[in-house]
Write an enzyme that holds these catalytic residues in place. Sequence first.
Site, PDB file in Angstrom:
ATOM      1  N   HIS A   1      54.593 -12.381  25.196  1.00 20.72           N
ATOM      2  CA  HIS A   1      54.941 -12.400  26.625  1.00 20.72           C
ATOM      3  C   HIS A   1      54.711 -13.790  27.210  1.00 20.72           C
ATOM      4  O   HIS A   1      54.504 -13.934  28.404  1.00 20.72           O
ATOM      5  CB  HIS A   1      54.089 -11.397  27.411  1.00 20.72           C
ATOM      6  CG  HIS A   1      54.484  -9.968  27.193  1.00 20.72           C
ATOM      7  ND1 HIS A   1      54.114  -9.254  26.094  1.00 20.72           N
ATOM      8  CD2 HIS A   1      55.240  -9.116  27.948  1.00 20.72           C
ATOM      9  CE1 HIS A   1      54.596  -8.022  26.168  1.00 20.72           C
ATOM     10  NE2 HIS A   1      55.280  -7.914  27.283  1.00 20.72           N
TER      11      HIS A   1
ATOM     12  N   ASP B   1      60.740 -13.668  26.060  1.00 22.68           N
ATOM     13  CA  ASP B   1      60.465 -13.371  24.652  1.00 22.68           C
ATOM     14  C   ASP B   1      61.458 -12.354  24.074  1.00 22.68           C
ATOM     15  O   ASP B   1      61.783 -12.393  22.901  1.00 22.68           O
ATOM     16  CB  ASP B   1      59.046 -12.794  24.511  1.00 22.68           C
ATOM     17  CG  ASP B   1      58.006 -13.680  25.168  1.00 22.68           C
ATOM     18  OD1 ASP B   1      57.197 -14.269  24.461  1.00 22.68           O
ATOM     19  OD2 ASP B   1      58.031 -13.788  26.416  1.00 22.68           O
TER      20      ASP B   1
ATOM     21  N   GLU C   1      69.145  -5.171  24.683  1.00 22.50           N
ATOM     22  CA  GLU C   1      69.463  -6.556  25.063  1.00 22.50           C
ATOM     23  C   GLU C   1      70.799  -7.024  24.490  1.00 22.50           C
ATOM     24  O   GLU C   1      71.588  -7.672  25.174  1.00 22.50           O
ATOM     25  CB  GLU C   1      68.347  -7.506  24.606  1.00 22.50           C
ATOM     26  CG  GLU C   1      67.097  -7.517  25.495  1.00 22.50           C
ATOM     27  CD  GLU C   1      66.141  -6.372  25.208  1.00 22.50           C
ATOM     28  OE1 GLU C   1      66.419  -5.578  24.283  1.00 22.50           O
ATOM     29  OE2 GLU C   1      65.102  -6.265  25.898  1.00 22.50           O
TER      30      GLU C   1
ATOM     31  N   GLN D   1      63.566  -9.047  30.664  1.00 28.41           N
ATOM     32  CA  GLN D   1      62.319  -8.651  31.344  1.00 28.41           C
ATOM     33  C   GLN D   1      61.256  -9.740  31.117  1.00 28.41           C
ATOM     34  O   GLN D   1      60.550 -10.108  32.046  1.00 28.41           O
ATOM     35  CB  GLN D   1      61.849  -7.302  30.830  1.00 28.41           C
ATOM     36  CG  GLN D   1      60.844  -6.662  31.741  1.00 28.41           C
ATOM     37  CD  GLN D   1      60.853  -5.154  31.619  1.00 28.41           C
ATOM     38  OE1 GLN D   1      60.419  -4.624  30.604  1.00 28.41           O
ATOM     39  NE2 GLN D   1      61.326  -4.464  32.650  1.00 28.41           N
ATOM     40  N   PHE D   2      61.204 -10.226  29.906  1.00 23.24           N
ATOM     41  CA  PHE D   2      60.435 -11.427  29.567  1.00 23.24           C
ATOM     42  C   PHE D   2      61.324 -12.252  28.642  1.00 23.24           C
ATOM     43  O   PHE D   2      62.050 -11.680  27.825  1.00 23.24           O
ATOM     44  CB  PHE D   2      59.125 -11.078  28.842  1.00 23.24           C
ATOM     45  CG  PHE D   2      58.071 -10.487  29.746  1.00 23.24           C
ATOM     46  CD1 PHE D   2      57.028 -11.269  30.231  1.00 23.24           C
ATOM     47  CD2 PHE D   2      58.124  -9.151  30.121  1.00 23.24           C
ATOM     48  CE1 PHE D   2      56.064 -10.733  31.076  1.00 23.24           C
ATOM     49  CE2 PHE D   2      57.165  -8.609  30.967  1.00 23.24           C
ATOM     50  CZ  PHE D   2      56.126  -9.399  31.452  1.00 23.24           C
TER      51      PHE D   2
END
Length: 634
Positions: free
Chosen positions: A440, A398, A373, A395-396
């Site tokens: 998530h 979080d 990330e 992707q999430f």
Amino acid sequence: MIEEKMLLLLRQGKISKWFSGMGQEAISVGTALAMDKEEFILPMHRNLGIFTGRDIPFSRLFAQFQGKLSGFTKGRDRSFHFGASDYNIVGMISHLGPQMGVADGIALGNLLKKNKKVTAVFTGDGGASEGDFHESINVAAVWDLPVIFIIENNHWGLSTPSSEQFRCKQFIDKAIGYGIEGVQVDGNNILEVYDTVSSLREKIQKKNQPVILECMTFRMRGHEEASGTKYYPPGIQDEWAKQDPVSNYETFLLDQGLLDEHKIADYKKQIKADIDDGLKIAFDEPVIKPDTTIEYNDLFKKQEINIKPASGKTTNLRLIDAISAGLRQAMQKHNNLILMGQDIAEYGGVFKATEGFVTEFGKERVRNTPLCESAIIGTGLGLSINGFKSMVEMQFADFVTCGFNQIVNNLAKSHWRWGQNADVVVRMPTGAGVAAGPFHSQSNEAWFFHVPGLKIVYPAFPADAKGLLAAAIEDPNPVMFFEHKALYRSISGDVPDDYYTTEIGKANLVRSGNDVSIITYGFGVHWAIEALDKMPSIKADLLDLRTLLPFDREAILETVKKTGKVIILHEDTLIGGIGAELSAFINEHCFEYLDAPVVRSASLDTPVPFTSELEWNFLPKARFEKQLNELVNY
Ligand SMILES: Cc1ncc(C[n+]2csc(CCOP(=O)(O)OP(=O)(O)O)c2C)c(N)n1
């Protein structure tokens, strides 16, 4: 000679800090000379030679060190913490490692432009312990990016010797693990540095690939002047002094008959005059007069965006489909828009927002990323520096924690610091109500709400989502774009077919009534609608903020003045949530209009629990109706 002068000025209190590069000059100078001036170099705090090697006027350099206006940061950042676009230099942020992800982005831009330009980025042996080192070299390796990662191995990170920093023998060994080439040179020999960087450049121009170049060297004056050199073992500086790159090269040139004492004296005279001239200009420049309007204005690059749909045609779409449609049209409109994220290519993303995109736009523009990330968000900034737009899909939401530093310190601050906009949208599939547990389901918009330089958008309806996403991508500034996962497939609405933008910073009054104002966003809007449908006697203004940063002050003031009672509803936890700021804002600006205390309805101050029973107890939905009733009856 510049360094000697700066050390003097530092002692006189005329500059604030100095990281001496004495002993390491050959690496900066050799690299600057070997690279083409059109190619980007991303230096560190000890690399004066990169700046002088690119012929930056001394007066500007000195003005920068003194925090004067003609420097590079309008007095907002110090020493070498600046980029200089005209010279293709991108300076560091204090966190060291993030530079390398930015280099990846510039290199990716060059790869896509097929212009055969190489990018050089620096790190120290200490900085190489950071996760950014691993992530960015890994990304560069997987994507065959034309980058030279230059590690200045001076065997110390501040006071910490290599033995307490890493266990490997040498950094070129790490190259093996990344599946790339590693080359080691005597960093104190300018000819060796110059020849090696030159030949690596040529090699990379023939075949795109990253390389680790390890330059063995030593910092003669320690980390920076204030921290001293007491931690060095006795004699080590004397030993390394024998290998001083400047005096050794001078001796070599004298031996070769290419230099003589007269020429040396002439050079020194000229350089001294140039330094004195530069200093005079910098010192004569008045200190900056603070102007708060300019400070705010420089946070963002200005651009008007207001595109209306060409026709009135609409289609009923789910939230996820509206987002996907918006993204597709943005890809069609902006040829320079690059999408990056985990599993977003053939797989279409875990929520399928980019399904079919690879077929339409190709893998160069729709890029699967490794789980990196931080490096990928840094890549977004690098792409922006190289004239591209990018969208990074978390992707999430979080998982943004792993890229947090790049967002809050690099994307958010670069325009204000040195005028470089970060044309990056970070998509954030967010929120609870899907029984996915504490990692998530988080609502983390408030983490970014406190960061000047970011915009935060959070649509609740498909039509807003499409228009706001288009606007976020048009916007040349960093935008955090929140999308509620539970709404992706549970709500739908009529969405204009054509390309259009919805204005960032404008709230929408979803329902109108005189009893009370409900101010909310995201899932909260739908909870409020449900509650009002259940309690038709309550006539409420329902304000959907749509943008959290900057929030729509006028719309908030207007509704509060109209109803005199306010409840702020958000899915995020209570303490330090956005409701706290909105409540303070209302109290400060509308106190005389209030007929009751401002109420906040928010999640419990715990992490998000997994099971549905616990989750719905955690979320404010169950409590909201009671709070609303109490407020109306206050
Ligand atoms: C993320 C982060 N942690 C800690 C620091 C404080 N710090 C600044 S420089 C430095 C040592 C860096 O060592 P190295 O990369 O080897 O560079 P050198 O100073 O030796 O040239 C440290 C610990 C920082 N700037 N950033």
